[in-house]
Design a protein around this motif. Structure first.
Motif, PDB file in Angstrom:
ATOM      1  N   VAL A  28       9.210 -12.485  13.580  1.00 19.82           N
ATOM      2  CA  VAL A  28       8.329 -12.464  12.465  1.00 19.82           C
ATOM      3  C   VAL A  28       8.339 -11.174  11.814  1.00 19.82           C
ATOM      4  CG1 VAL A  28       5.868 -12.960  11.928  1.00 19.82           C
ATOM      5  CG2 VAL A  28       6.961 -14.105  13.811  1.00 19.82           C
ATOM      6  N   ASP A  29       8.856 -11.242  10.817  1.00 19.29           N
ATOM      7  CA  ASP A  29       9.235  -9.844  10.350  1.00 19.29           C
ATOM      8  C   ASP A  29       8.485  -9.400   9.101  1.00 19.29           C
ATOM      9  OD1 ASP A  29      10.689  -7.661   9.074  1.00 19.29           O
ATOM     10  OD2 ASP A  29      12.520  -9.082   8.519  1.00 19.29           O
ATOM     11  N   THR A  30       7.538  -8.763   9.732  1.00 14.25           N
ATOM     12  CA  THR A  30       6.554  -8.077   8.543  1.00 14.25           C
ATOM     13  C   THR A  30       6.512  -6.559   8.985  1.00 14.25           C
ATOM     14  OG1 THR A  30       5.117 -10.125   9.589  1.00 14.25           O
ATOM     15  CG2 THR A  30       3.933  -8.092   8.367  1.00 14.25           C
ATOM     16  N   PRO A  31       6.725  -5.894   7.758  1.00 14.48           N
ATOM     17  CA  PRO A  31       6.721  -4.427   7.639  1.00 14.48           C
ATOM     18  C   PRO A  31       5.483  -3.829   8.175  1.00 14.48           C
ATOM     19  CG  PRO A  31       7.042  -5.265   5.444  1.00 14.48           C
ATOM     20  CD  PRO A  31       6.699  -6.712   6.306  1.00 14.48           C
ATOM     21  N   LEU A  32       5.659  -2.648   8.859  1.00 16.25           N
ATOM     22  CA  LEU A  32       4.463  -1.981   9.327  1.00 16.25           C
ATOM     23  C   LEU A  32       3.373  -1.868   8.528  1.00 16.25           C
ATOM     24  CD1 LEU A  32       3.378  -0.291  12.013  1.00 16.25           C
ATOM     25  CD2 LEU A  32       4.520   1.595  11.279  1.00 16.25           C
ATOM     26  N   GLU A  33       3.530  -1.051   7.418  1.00 15.79           N
ATOM     27  CA  GLU A  33       2.401  -1.102   6.495  1.00 15.79           C
ATOM     28  C   GLU A  33       1.565  -2.282   6.126  1.00 15.79           C
ATOM     29  OE1 GLU A  33       6.292  -1.238   3.977  1.00 15.79           O
ATOM     30  OE2 GLU A  33       5.488  -0.480   5.942  1.00 15.79           O
ATOM     31  N   VAL A  34       2.450  -3.464   6.142  1.00 19.36           N
ATOM     32  CA  VAL A  34       1.493  -4.728   5.853  1.00 19.36           C
ATOM     33  C   VAL A  34       0.845  -5.000   7.114  1.00 19.36           C
ATOM     34  CG1 VAL A  34       1.930  -7.353   5.458  1.00 19.36           C
ATOM     35  CG2 VAL A  34       3.361  -5.305   4.225  1.00 19.36           C
TER      36      VAL A  34
END
Length: 641
Positions: free
Chosen positions: A575-581
């Motif tokens: 589940v590829d979600t950027p850290l900032e998001v």
């Protein structure tokens, strides 16, 4: 064509020279080989001693000697004396600092024997280098500066040499020329060392007063300055001690199989290095761990068949029967085979900058066997300076500790005290392929012999068939706040509508029960995933499709769970979600606490997250809604039969 008398004389001379050279080479080839190490405190003269041995055995070429003399003048050696240490301290850093950093191997020979000597570092931070040099040694020369006596490093290296199974120890009291060759000084050092040696279990050692710089008692004893000494010269002792391979010939036959040699349908042999004992055609042998028995038909080598082979020889054995035998098995004496187990107590020397991770899966290599192994939290760490046992949660670089080792399947072994080849192992990081540790097996744990797998009539295939589905593990991984649990829940709803039998293991839910005793340190995170993996394995045995939603930040642990499952049953979903998001979402307020320092070891902030390199499925929650992600995952895992 005719030849003159002079030509005939020249041919005869050439023939005699060739004959002499051949005789010399044969004699040299048949000499026994002794491997030994020099160790001790910094500046005890290890490199100087080895340089002296090379010089006295005439193993230095004229151009090397000229360069050595020039270098000796550069570093300020007094008079015309040669600084023998420069022969061994090959690294520029070593010459600049005046110390040994790496392990330097040198070869020399005398009329009676060949030698390979390892000059090992004296500094504590290079303990791993010393262990590397000692792992194959038959003898250790422990140097002591006569002016300083027995030091902490003396004790440390003596303990390590004893721990690594070196049977022959030489206490070389060096720099006797700087104490006026005083016998009382020598006797006091020997007495102090004797008390320490007895304390750690060293049964015997040979003490020799020497001067590596002056050459006293190196090749001849006693020297004119030590007429009070009545023991052997160092070289004489090195030429006479028993070599491990010779001693190993008296033990039971063991040969780890390295390769099944099958060049054609008419030949099938098993190749390997004989670790101990002797073997001859007609001998009854047993294959371990299978227990199958047969008889040796022939012993094949490159130079032809042998009537007998002994420890230290590499051979190919053919057997009378077509028994199942492969790389990693051990061929042994039929009536005295080694043990096989999957749980052990061991001493471990940690050799990596990154600390030991209890519970993490490492490759364990022992002889020709390679299996996945996990190391439990150490029982204790050994302070090699004081021999005290210290409480420890892990092992840092150069630390030595005792811990339980668990392997994924039984391996053939013998205690290290009986067999280096079947008792010594290394640990390899599965991600980096770096050697991170070395160990010595003590014994198998009693429970390993008493706990057996109980076969059941109804199999996992029967369970899956009743549910009309193929068991799977859908492993959702990603940062906190990425949407793992939400998407996993949506996927399970869709599978439920398709009449699939599922179960969702959620990270938070599991920590309320099964894993409520675990925190969030790296070691606890590893154990958390190990337990979840075992539960998921049991559920797939029941025929279920298991969904797991865990951060599971380390690749090694995700790979460990994958290795538990049958092929194609483990599906990694990133589940590829950027850290900032993920931090913007912060549904539970965890990132805010982590940023303020209230929450330690939080993934993405002060603890790393290792993203999957090649996941089976990747979903980007910035580009996809929850429903779109769930539909994509279900379409990728179909069909489910």
């Amino acid at each position: 064509m005719t030849h003159s008398a002079d030509n005939n004389s020249a041919y005869e001379t050439d023939a005699l020279i060739a004959e002499d050279i051949g005789a010399y080479l044969d004699q040299h080839q048949n000499k026994s080989l002794l491997r030994f190490i020099t160790c001790g405190s910094v500046d005890d003269g290890k490199s100087t001693l080895i340089g002296r041995l090379l010089y006295d055995s005439k193993m230095i070429f004229e151009d090397q000697l000229a360069a050595l003399e020039a270098d000796s003048k550069k570093v300020g050696t007094q008079g015309q004396e040669i600084d023998f240490a420069l022969l061994v301290d090959g690294l520029a850093a070593e010459r600049e600092q005046g110390i040994t950093i790496d392990v330097a191997y040198r070869f020399f020979a005398t009329e009676k024997r060949k030698f390979i000597v390892a000059d090992t570092p004296g500094h504590e931070q290079y303990t791993r280098n010393m262990v590397t040099g000692a792992s194959t040694a038959d003898l250790a020369v422990i140097l002591v500066d006569a002016r300083k006596g027995v030091l902490v490093q003396t004790r440390r290296h003596s303990y390590l040499a004893h721990l690594l199974g070196i049977k022959h120890l030489v206490l070389a009291v060096n720099k006797m020329d700087l104490v006026g060759y005083d016998q009382q000084t020598f006797d006091d050092i020997v007495a102090e060392y004797s008390a320490f040696a007895e304390e750690i279990g060293i049964e015997a050692f040979t003490a020799i007063p020497i001067s590596g710089f002056k050459g006293d008692n190196i090749t001849d004893a006693p020297s004119p300055q030590t007429e009070w000494y009545d023991g052997p010269a160092l070289i004489d002792h090195l030429e006479s001690v028993e070599i491990a391979n010779i001693a190993a010939q008296e033990r039971a036959f063991r040969m780890p199989v390295q390769w099944v040699n099958r060049p054609n349908l008419d030949f099938r042999g098993f190749s390997g290095l004989i670790g101990s004992g002797t073997v001859a055609p007609g001998d009854a042998v047993r294959i371990v761990p299978s227990g199958k028995t047969s008889t040796v038909k022939s012993i094949v080598t490159y130079d032809g068949e042998l009537k007998e082979a002994v420890a230290g020889q590499s051979v190919t054995l053919t057997l009378e029967d077509e028994v199942d035998c492969s790389r990693g098995d051990v061929i042994s004496t039929a009536d005295n085979p080694p043990e096989a187990s999957d749980q052990f107590e061991a001493t471990i020397v940690w050799m990596d900058e990154e600390a030991l991770k209890p519970g993490r899966g490492y490759w364990l290599k022992l002889a020709s066997q390679m299996v996945t192994a996990t190391i439990a939290e150490p029982k204790y760490e050994i302070n090699v300076n004081t021999m005290d046992h210290l409480a420890a949660k892990t092992l840092q670089l150069n630390s030595i500790g005792v811990a339980e080792v668990h392997t994924e399947r039984p391996i053939t072994f013998e205690p290290y005290s009986d067999s280096r080849s079947l008792g010594g192992f290394i640990l390899v990081d599965k991600i980096t392929n770096a050697t991170v540790g070395a160990g010595m097996l003590h014994f198998s744990l009693r429970r390993a012999q008493n706990v057996h797998w109980q076969a059941t009539t109804i199999t996992r295939d029967d369970h899956a068939g009743m549910k009309n589905q193929k068991p799977r593990v859908l492993w959702f991984t990603g940062l906190s706040g990425s949407g793992k649990s939400t998407i996993a829940n949506a996927v399970e709803q869709r599978l439920n509508l398709m009449n699939r039998h599922t179960f969702l293991l959620d990270g938070d839910n599991v920590r309320h029960g099964l894993n409520k005793d675990l925190g969030f340190t790296e070691a606890d995170r590893i154990e958390n995933i190990r337990r979840v993996g075992e539960v998921a394995k049991l559920m797939t045995d029941a025929g279920l499709i298991v969904l797991t939603a865990f951060i599971s930040p380390f690749r090694a642990e995700r790979d460990m769970v994958r290795s538990m499952m049958d092929e194609c049953e483990f599906i990694e979903i990133f589940v590829d979600t950027p850290l900032e998001v993920a931090e913007e979402r912060d549904v539970k307020g965890l990132y805010k606490k982590a940023r303020s320092g209230e929450l330690k070891n939080f993934t993405g902030i002060d603890s790393p997250y290792e993203a999957p390199a090649e996941p089976e499925i990747r979903v980007n929650t910035v580009e996809m809604t929850v429903d779109e992600a769930a539909d994509h995952i279900v379409s990728q895992i179909m069909p489910l039969k």
